[in-house]
Design an enzyme around this catalytic site. Structure first.
Site, PDB file in Angstrom:
ATOM      1  N   ALA A  78      41.776  24.660 -83.546  1.00 46.42           N
ATOM      2  CA  ALA A  78      40.804  24.766 -84.641  1.00 46.42           C
ATOM      3  C   ALA A  78      41.252  24.040 -85.897  1.00 46.42           C
ATOM      4  CB  ALA A  78      40.541  26.235 -84.959  1.00 46.42           C
ATOM      5  N   GLU A  79      42.539  24.096 -86.175  1.00 42.71           N
ATOM      6  CA  GLU A  79      43.047  23.524 -87.426  1.00 42.71           C
ATOM      7  C   GLU A  79      43.150  22.008 -87.391  1.00 42.71           C
ATOM      8  OE1 GLU A  79      43.593  24.824 -90.311  1.00 42.71           O
ATOM      9  OE2 GLU A  79      43.533  26.960 -89.883  1.00 42.71           O
ATOM     10  N   SER A  80      43.676  21.451 -86.302  1.00 46.50           N
ATOM     11  CA  SER A  80      43.987  20.016 -86.303  1.00 46.50           C
ATOM     12  C   SER A  80      43.544  19.265 -85.059  1.00 46.50           C
ATOM     13  CB  SER A  80      45.498  19.830 -86.449  1.00 46.50           C
ATOM     14  OG  SER A  80      46.150  20.297 -85.270  1.00 46.50           O
TER      15      SER A  80
END
Length: 179
Positions: A78-80
């Site tokens: 989700a983040e990167s």
């Protein structure tokens, strides 16, 4: 091959500032991100990196800090999207998108080093899980919006970005658990 326009800098012991678009030394740190690439990262959550490359590191951090491996993978996704060079519009860096102050507090010297970033991010996730008494949704909300906002609202803050983030990570986690 995709062209990159990121700019890196470091200041040497004589006070001379060096800039490059192709860092050859660990002292170079990101100075300016290619806005076009950053926008692509924000709008696409397809995996852009190679998750298998980080499997053993994720597994060892999961065991060391007692954090579910599928949760770690879901946060990174989700983040990167597994891009170790990702930078958010707010300045979060690396695979687990650590803010510079958080990285500094976690003793992460280079947020773009996958090993340092994952170790620091998982330690932070462990702290949030402990602080939120094991409530994964609250810990994820704190990871996204900050612990102070979770405390202020007594739960997941009423921000659409945070609510979407929590749902997305929990969905990714389910997918990683079933594979």
């Amino acid at each position: 091959m995709e062209a990159k326009a990121d700019i890196y800098r470091y200041e040497d012991s004589n006070g001379v500032v060096h800039f490059t678009d192709a860092p050859t030394d660990k002292r170079f740190k990101i100075f300016m991100r290619d806005i076009k690439r950053e926008k692509q990262l924000r709008t696409s959550f397809r995996i852009s990196g190679d998750p298998a490359r980080y499997e053993s590191l994720i597994s060892s951090c999961a065991v060391k800090y007692g954090v579910d491996k599928s949760l770690i993978k879901a946060v990174i996704h989700a983040e990167s999207a597994y891009n170790p060079n990702a930078v958010s519009r707010k300045g979060a860096q690396g695979l687990m998108q650590l803010m510079p102050k958080t990285a500094q507090d976690l003793k992460v010297a280079d947020a773009f080093d996958p090993a340092e970033n994952i170790r620091g991010g998982v330690r932070y996730l462990r702290f949030l899980l402990d602080t939120c008494k094991g409530d994964v949704s609250l810990a994820l909300a704190a990871y996204n919006a900050g612990l102070s906002r979770v405390a202020r609202y007594g739960g997941i803050p009423p921000y659409q970005e945070t609510r979407s983030y929590v749902s997305k990570v929990l969905e990714y986690q389910k997918n990683y658990q079933s594979n």
